[in-house]
Scaffold this motif. Structure first.
Motif, mmCIF file in Angstrom:
data_model
loop_
_atom_site.group_PDB
_atom_site.id
_atom_site.type_symbol
_atom_site.label_atom_id
_atom_site.label_comp_id
_atom_site.label_asym_id
_atom_site.label_seq_id
_atom_site.Cartn_x
_atom_site.Cartn_y
_atom_site.Cartn_z
ATOM 1 N N HIS A 1 25.753 -5.890 -8.917
ATOM 2 C CA HIS A 1 25.491 -6.913 -9.899
ATOM 3 C C HIS A 1 24.170 -7.615 -9.431
ATOM 4 N N TYR A 2 23.534 -7.708 -10.813
ATOM 5 C CA TYR A 2 22.249 -8.551 -10.708
ATOM 6 C C TYR A 2 22.098 -9.746 -11.654
ATOM 7 N N ARG A 3 21.267 -10.754 -11.284
ATOM 8 C CA ARG A 3 21.154 -11.764 -12.401
ATOM 9 C C ARG A 3 20.526 -11.472 -13.618
ATOM 10 N N THR A 4 19.405 -10.465 -13.538
ATOM 11 C CA THR A 4 18.738 -10.038 -14.667
ATOM 12 C C THR A 4 18.332 -8.348 -14.607
ATOM 13 N N ILE A 5 18.380 -7.518 -15.615
ATOM 14 C CA ILE A 5 17.687 -6.312 -15.642
ATOM 15 C C ILE A 5 16.919 -6.215 -16.849
ATOM 16 N N VAL B 1 26.130 -0.940 -13.351
ATOM 17 C CA VAL B 1 25.559 -2.273 -13.129
ATOM 18 C C VAL B 1 26.297 -3.306 -13.999
ATOM 19 N N GLU B 2 26.032 -4.725 -13.408
ATOM 20 C CA GLU B 2 26.532 -5.673 -14.365
ATOM 21 C C GLU B 2 25.449 -6.879 -14.090
ATOM 22 N N CYS B 3 25.116 -7.691 -15.268
ATOM 23 C CA CYS B 3 24.035 -8.663 -15.238
ATOM 24 C C CYS B 3 24.415 -9.714 -16.215
ATOM 25 N N LYS B 4 23.611 -10.889 -15.906
ATOM 26 C CA LYS B 4 24.002 -12.059 -16.836
ATOM 27 C C LYS B 4 23.066 -11.758 -18.170
ATOM 28 N N LEU C 1 20.250 -9.010 -19.970
ATOM 29 C CA LEU C 1 19.416 -7.901 -20.155
ATOM 30 C C LEU C 1 18.417 -7.815 -21.109
ATOM 31 N N THR D 1 27.035 -10.600 -21.535
ATOM 32 C CA THR D 1 25.634 -10.314 -21.035
ATOM 33 C C THR D 1 24.712 -10.787 -22.379
ATOM 34 N N VAL E 1 14.828 -5.266 -11.633
ATOM 35 C CA VAL E 1 16.012 -6.090 -11.522
ATOM 36 C C VAL E 1 15.738 -7.200 -10.619
#
Length: 293
Positions: free
Chosen positions: A41-45, A69-72, A74, A111, A267
């Motif tokens: 899990h990341y805030r941004t990629i 991955v998952e992110c808020k 991208l 996302t 990331v």
């Protein structure tokens, strides 16, 4: 900039009905293959230089990363689709479709996806400011990290003297690079047959050419100077296929790399900490651990 709207999650039947009513394709409701690894899990990629439409694109490895991955947010930082190649001849295997589908699924499931145009997908620059399929198309953006830093996000080709002032030379170099990437594909096919992991021959050769090293340094300094001129704390770019994080004066320079050679992403963690994910190295480590177990 308009935020993409996620589809409300309910039962599979409810979601199918919502998709049908909204005119969205049914494959958005197809479940992802179950992964044997937990999602990161990341805030941004940030990813760039995928070059969909070319044989050098490591679409299968990228798809594996995106499913892990998952992110808020991208950011697609340019050269996602290679319009230069596609004008010469059509090349679009199923794996390239799957990458596009995965990104669209991420957009429709909450996302925020921002597409920064590059030089190989410059045909999209005329559509900057528009919103397609849950994706915002822009020529550059300002990203604010969780710890309050402001970063310029740009593909970076406008700081490349070869692309800017000698377009014919850029195409000539692009042809030579295409041949090098084809050699890289053949090289890794042999390694795979021998049970060996992915390793970039093209990246290895580039790092050992003195002129290429000097070009990278000049490019990094030019991009960092632009961010400093805008009173920003840092800059995120792609273009030169060389992942890097380094301080240049008062500015932090971030390059997210590419998915034809190094297979890297930049990331941001929940606290704003930034790092580079080397997916090829991650898979090699994963394989070693599996063998050791």
């Amino acid at each position: 900039m308009k935020r993409s709207k996620g589809v409300a999650v309910g039962s599979a039947q409810d979601l199918s009905t919502q998709l049908a009513m909204s005119g969205l394709p049914g494959w958005l409701n197809i479940p992802e293959p179950k992964s044997y690894r937990p999602k990161q899990h990341y805030r941004t990629i940030w990813i760039s230089d995928i070059h969909l439409g070319t044989s050098g694109c490591n679409a299968t490895m990228l798809l594996d990363f995106l499913r892990s991955v998952e992110c808020k947010e991208l950011y697609l930082v340019g050269d996602i689709v290679d319009g230069w190649r596609l004008r010469k001849g059509w090349y679009w295997p199923d794996a390239h479709n799957e990458v596009v589908r995965r990104i669209l699924k991420m957009a429709h499931r909450g996302t925020r996806v921002i597409y920064i145009t590059g030089n190989h997908d410059e045909m999209l620059r005329d559509y900057a400011g528009m919103h397609f399929g849950g994706i915002d198309i822009v020529n550059e953006a300002i990203h604010e990290t969780a710890d309050g830093r402001r970063l310029l996000v740009t593909h970076g080709d406008m700081f490349d003297g070869v692309v800017l002032y000698a377009r014919w030379l850029a195409f000539l170099g692009d042809r030579a690079y295409e041949l090098l990437l084809k050699a890289n594909v053949a090289f890794n096919w042999v390694r795979k047959r021998m049970g060996m992991p992915y390793w970039s021959l093209s990246a290895y050769m580039k790092k050992r050419v003195k002129n290429a090293v000097q070009y990278v340094c000049n490019f990094e300094e030019a991009v960092a100077h632009q961010a400093a001129a805008q009173n920003l704390d840092g800059v995120v770019c792609g273009h030169i296929h060389s992942a890097e994080i380094r301080q240049i004066g008062d500015v932090v320079y971030y390059n997210d790399g590419d998915w034809v050679e190094s297979c890297t992403a930049l990331v941001e963690a929940a606290d704003g900490a930034m790092s580079i994910v080397d997916w090829a190295a991650y898979l090699r480590s994963e394989k070693r651990q599996a063998v050791a177990a």
